[in-house]
Design a protein around this motif. Sequence first.
Motif, PDB file in Angstrom:
ATOM      1  N   SER A 227       0.842  -1.195   0.000  1.00 58.18           N
ATOM      2  CA  SER A 227       0.000   0.000   0.000  1.00 58.18           C
ATOM      3  C   SER A 227       0.879   1.248   0.000  1.00 58.18           C
ATOM      4  O   SER A 227       2.045   1.204   0.414  1.00 58.18           O
ATOM      5  CB  SER A 227      -0.890  -0.018   1.243  1.00 58.18           C
TER       6      SER A 227
ATOM      7  N   ASN B 245       0.654   2.383   4.190  1.00 64.39           N
ATOM      8  CA  ASN B 245       0.747   1.061   4.811  1.00 64.39           C
ATOM      9  C   ASN B 245       0.642   1.094   6.327  1.00 64.39           C
ATOM     10  O   ASN B 245       1.034   2.058   6.973  1.00 64.39           O
ATOM     11  CB  ASN B 245       2.062   0.396   4.411  1.00 64.39           C
TER      12      ASN B 245
ATOM     13  N   ILE C 160      -0.352   2.479  -8.371  1.00 62.75           N
ATOM     14  CA  ILE C 160      -1.368   2.914  -7.397  1.00 62.75           C
ATOM     15  C   ILE C 160      -1.852   4.333  -7.730  1.00 62.75           C
ATOM     16  O   ILE C 160      -3.067   4.600  -7.699  1.00 62.75           O
ATOM     17  CB  ILE C 160      -0.805   2.834  -5.954  1.00 62.75           C
TER      18      ILE C 160
ATOM     19  N   ALA D  94      -2.480   3.608   7.675  1.00 66.46           N
ATOM     20  CA  ALA D  94      -3.627   2.997   6.988  1.00 66.46           C
ATOM     21  C   ALA D  94      -4.968   3.330   7.638  1.00 66.46           C
ATOM     22  O   ALA D  94      -5.765   2.441   7.925  1.00 66.46           O
ATOM     23  CB  ALA D  94      -3.425   1.490   6.908  1.00 66.46           C
TER      24      ALA D  94
ATOM     25  N   ARG E 130      -7.273   0.713  -1.199  1.00 63.41           N
ATOM     26  CA  ARG E 130      -6.545   0.498   0.055  1.00 63.41           C
ATOM     27  C   ARG E 130      -5.115   0.015  -0.217  1.00 63.41           C
ATOM     28  O   ARG E 130      -4.200   0.212   0.586  1.00 63.41           O
ATOM     29  CB  ARG E 130      -7.354  -0.535   0.872  1.00 63.41           C
ATOM     30  N   GLY E 131      -4.935  -0.654  -1.367  1.00 63.70           N
ATOM     31  CA  GLY E 131      -3.609  -1.175  -1.694  1.00 63.70           C
ATOM     32  C   GLY E 131      -3.741  -2.100  -2.886  1.00 63.70           C
ATOM     33  O   GLY E 131      -4.773  -2.087  -3.569  1.00 63.70           O
TER      34      GLY E 131
END
Length: 324
Positions: A224, A227, A242, A306, A315-316
């Motif tokens: 992520s 993270n 991402i 996160a 989210r990732g």
Amino acid sequence: MPCAFMITNTRFVFFTVALASMLLQSCNSGNSTENQSKYSETEQTYQKGFEIVTQNCVSCHSPNANAEARLAPPLFAVKKHYSENHETEKAFVDAMSTFLTKPSSESSLMPHAIDKFGLMPNLGYTKEQYAAVASYIYNTDMEKPGWHKAHSNRNEEKDLHSAEDYLNEGQKLAMATKSVLGKNLLNSIQNSGPEGALAFCNERAIPLTDSMAQVLEASIKRVSDKNRNPTNLANKEELDYIQKAKLELANTGSIKPSIYQQGNQWIGYYPILTNDMCLKCHGSMDSDIDSKTLSVINERYPMDKAIGYKSNELRGIWVIEMAK
Ligand code: HEC
Ligand code: HEC
């Protein structure tokens, strides 16, 4: 109270026995064409059992993990206990599916395993699915090395050529892993609330994905840009994807996965979106995450980034590396 429990339990066992013997009888009667179609039904049951076992049992009951990394006894040891106590397939299947439908120390044949690993969580499958699983285990030599790969290519020879083939294969691996993590997370939230489930994620999220990757012969990780676990920070290529994926989500409402070649590997990226369940641990500090959960997060992940997510945000990503 214990009495009331035992009565319902006995009734339930009786029902399963009756059902199983009905099925068995219908198998034994009939002419040869009928028998043939029953045979393929058995085959289908094994295939179903095999799929559930490799996708959702081996992650904890790994045949390969060393003693320390193990989350549960290996399946050959489980099978041994059940075979010793139950001679016929019917009795074996009944006992195992009774336990799996509602794990409890009352229906356990392995109380020492409960002491050592804690009670197995309820995985939420139906009784029929558990019966297929138990029947697969009964009829498979779990001590044979590689049993968990035995039928995997039976119906579809894995013959991957194009980028699209690898993209799809990676997608399957990501989804299988996701379903294991998701089910386990849900169960532990149900059993012990988000703050209890957090402990589960912290200690087990990584070995779980690893042992699944072993079975599927690919490497799988979750990363992520924001993270929680420091080891899950996305690298430069992953961050590029991402960033683009977030724009795509904003503009089109969905995200396409991506695949590329590097050396002798294919590397696939697959989006991980949030839903309402995620917000209990990744949502707003003020309105979604309760104070107990928040203090456990802060304690375990002092560098946590996160949080602050809403539903349907990126989210990732899953990163799946597959050998060519
Ligand atoms: C999240 C980890 C986890 C997953 C996934 C899991 N198990 Fe378990 N299982 C355990 C643990 C821990 C034990 C040992 C404690 C116990 O017996 O409850 C166990 C014990 C068992 C037992 C012995 C029960 C007893 O005490 O008599 C059986 C049978 C079993 N598992 C079957 C399965 C099957 C089949 C699957 C897949 C459908 C599966 N398990 C998936 C963790 C897991
Ligand atoms: C019970 C709390 C909890 C819930 C609910 C939860 N997570 Fe997590 N999540 C965690 C914890 C704890 C970690 C860190 C795990 C670790 O140490 O690897 C994590 C890590 C992650 C990671 C890996 C990247 C990182 O930040 O370390 C992703 C991706 C992720 N979660 C997505 C989700 C999604 C999507 C959902 C909802 C479907 C969800 N999580 C629900 C607690 C939770």
